[in-house]
Design a protein around this motif. Structure first.
Motif, mmCIF file in Angstrom:
data_model
loop_
_atom_site.group_PDB
_atom_site.id
_atom_site.type_symbol
_atom_site.label_atom_id
_atom_site.label_comp_id
_atom_site.label_asym_id
_atom_site.label_seq_id
_atom_site.Cartn_x
_atom_site.Cartn_y
_atom_site.Cartn_z
ATOM 1 N N GLU A 46 0.817 -1.207 0.000
ATOM 2 C CA GLU A 46 0.000 0.000 0.000
ATOM 3 C C GLU A 46 0.857 1.266 0.000
ATOM 4 O O GLU A 46 0.560 2.223 -0.722
ATOM 5 C CB GLU A 46 -0.947 -0.024 1.199
ATOM 6 N N LEU A 47 1.935 1.274 0.783
ATOM 7 C CA LEU A 47 2.806 2.447 0.794
ATOM 8 C C LEU A 47 3.557 2.581 -0.526
ATOM 9 O O LEU A 47 3.788 3.696 -0.998
ATOM 10 C CB LEU A 47 3.776 2.358 1.968
ATOM 11 N N SER A 48 3.913 1.459 -1.133
ATOM 12 C CA SER A 48 4.562 1.517 -2.449
ATOM 13 C C SER A 48 3.650 2.159 -3.485
ATOM 14 O O SER A 48 4.114 2.886 -4.377
ATOM 15 C CB SER A 48 4.965 0.111 -2.905
ATOM 16 N N SER A 49 2.334 1.895 -3.367
ATOM 17 C CA SER A 49 1.400 2.467 -4.332
ATOM 18 C C SER A 49 1.331 3.985 -4.234
ATOM 19 O O SER A 49 0.898 4.653 -5.181
ATOM 20 C CB SER A 49 -0.001 1.875 -4.127
ATOM 21 N N PHE A 50 1.774 4.541 -3.103
ATOM 22 C CA PHE A 50 1.825 6.000 -2.950
ATOM 23 C C PHE A 50 3.174 6.566 -3.395
ATOM 24 O O PHE A 50 3.411 7.774 -3.266
ATOM 25 C CB PHE A 50 1.575 6.390 -1.498
ATOM 26 N N GLY A 51 4.055 5.709 -3.886
ATOM 27 C CA GLY A 51 5.354 6.154 -4.373
ATOM 28 C C GLY A 51 6.451 6.122 -3.333
ATOM 29 O O GLY A 51 7.525 6.722 -3.539
ATOM 30 N N CYS A 52 6.254 5.405 -2.223
ATOM 31 C CA CYS A 52 7.245 5.351 -1.160
ATOM 32 C C CYS A 52 8.270 4.243 -1.412
ATOM 33 O O CYS A 52 7.922 3.168 -1.901
ATOM 34 C CB CYS A 52 6.572 5.104 0.188
ATOM 35 N N ARG A 53 9.505 4.493 -1.039
ATOM 36 C CA ARG A 53 10.555 3.464 -1.004
ATOM 37 C C ARG A 53 10.673 2.988 0.433
ATOM 38 O O ARG A 53 10.697 3.801 1.371
ATOM 39 C CB ARG A 53 11.870 4.032 -1.518
#
Length: 303
Positions: free
Chosen positions: A90-97
């Motif tokens: 889910e955090l990856s889908s917001f562009g987070c590494r």
């Protein structure tokens, strides 16, 4: 009550260190700041316990990223079987590494806010308060039984007679049970109490009756409930941090008994397997099971 899975839970103390200047936040713990009220790009860091529901979790993750300054640190944790396994995706889908680890049956994800996160507005909107046409009420993902009438509440509404006098609804949730109680013109006052801020805000919108007061508080607290009431109605919680905790319902029963006048009545709905009869017998003079169906039971108890 908005309360149900996780509302009374707290993250294990050893799971995450808070970065210098960071804010600790749990969307499930009463009394904390509301993420949606924080200014955009205002926080230097944030450590939070994520809620279990998908829409609710994505909502608060998006709110957290919106509130963080670019490059600010974010640490999020959740039990593996209550959303933790989905945090990284889910955090990856917001562009987070991400940097992901595991401890004490939790997933822990550490990241920093990207300069330009993606998809925040959509996730915030999906988990925001809305009016449910089926219920005819304002609600929000994450509130107990947010998009349906709980079967135990429905059975209680079918079973209890018209009430009268001053009363309280402990763990009021959206106000569904309150609507049924207030249908009686003999009810002169009804105190709604819940420890979920979102439920309290929804109840205030849903129950526009001058006889009603709505309080954001833990119903187990002595000062949360008026005294010498004629009746109490409730569908008490029985989960703490995702695990069944029967002492919650027992504490609600004791608080109800303390708030009632002599001769006052409690109407209680509960799952059939929950052993509340002994506690009811300790604090009430008369206890009668009035209904049992669909895995729920209704008790009337007179003080």
């Amino acid at each position: 009550m908005s309360a149900r899975p996780g509302v009374y839970g707290h993250p294990p103390a050893d799971l995450a260190a808070v970065p210098d200047g960071a804010v600790q936040f749990s969307p499930l713990v009463p009394g904390g700041a509301a993420l949606e009220e924080l200014a955009e790009r205002s926080l230097p860091g944030l450590t939070m316990l994520a809620p279990p529901g998908t829409l609710e979790r994505r909502h608060v993750l998006a709110l957290a990223l919106r509130a963080l300054a670019p490059g600010a640190s974010l640490t999020v944790l959740a039990p593996k079987d209550r959303g933790g396994s989905r945090l990284a995706r889910e955090l990856s889908s917001f562009g987070c590494r991400l940097d992901e680890s595991a401890k004490s049956h939790h997933r822990i994800v550490r990241t920093v806010r990207p300069d330009a996160p993606t998809g925040l507005d959509e996730a915030i909107a999906e988990g925001a308060p809305r009016r449910d046409d089926g219920l005819g009420l304002w609600t929000q993902p994450g509130i107990f039984s947010w998009n349906r009438i709980d079967p135990g509440t429905a059975l209680l509404i079918e079973t209890m007679p018209p009430l009268s006098g001053r009363g309280a609804d402990l763990g009021c949730g959206l106000g569904i049970l309150a609507h049924a109680v207030l249908a009686s013109p003999k009810v002169t006052a009804l105190a709604l109490v819940d420890n979920d801020r979102r439920a309290v805000e929804a109840a205030r919108r849903n129950v526009g009756d001058p006889r009603v007061t709505v309080t954001w508080a833990d119903a187990r607290a002595a000062d949360a409930v008026p005294e010498r009431l004629d009746f109490v109605v409730m569908n008490p919680p029985f989960h703490d941090g995702g695990a069944e905790d029967r002492t919650l319902g027992q504490a609600f029963i004791r608080r109800a008994a303390a708030a009632l006048r002599p001769g006052g009545t409690l109407w209680l709905t509960a799952n059939t397997h929950l052993p509340y009869e002994a506690t009811l017998g300790e604090v009430f003079k008369e206890v009668t099971q009035r209904a049992s169906a669909h895995g729920y039971k209704i008790h009337e108890a007179r003080k």
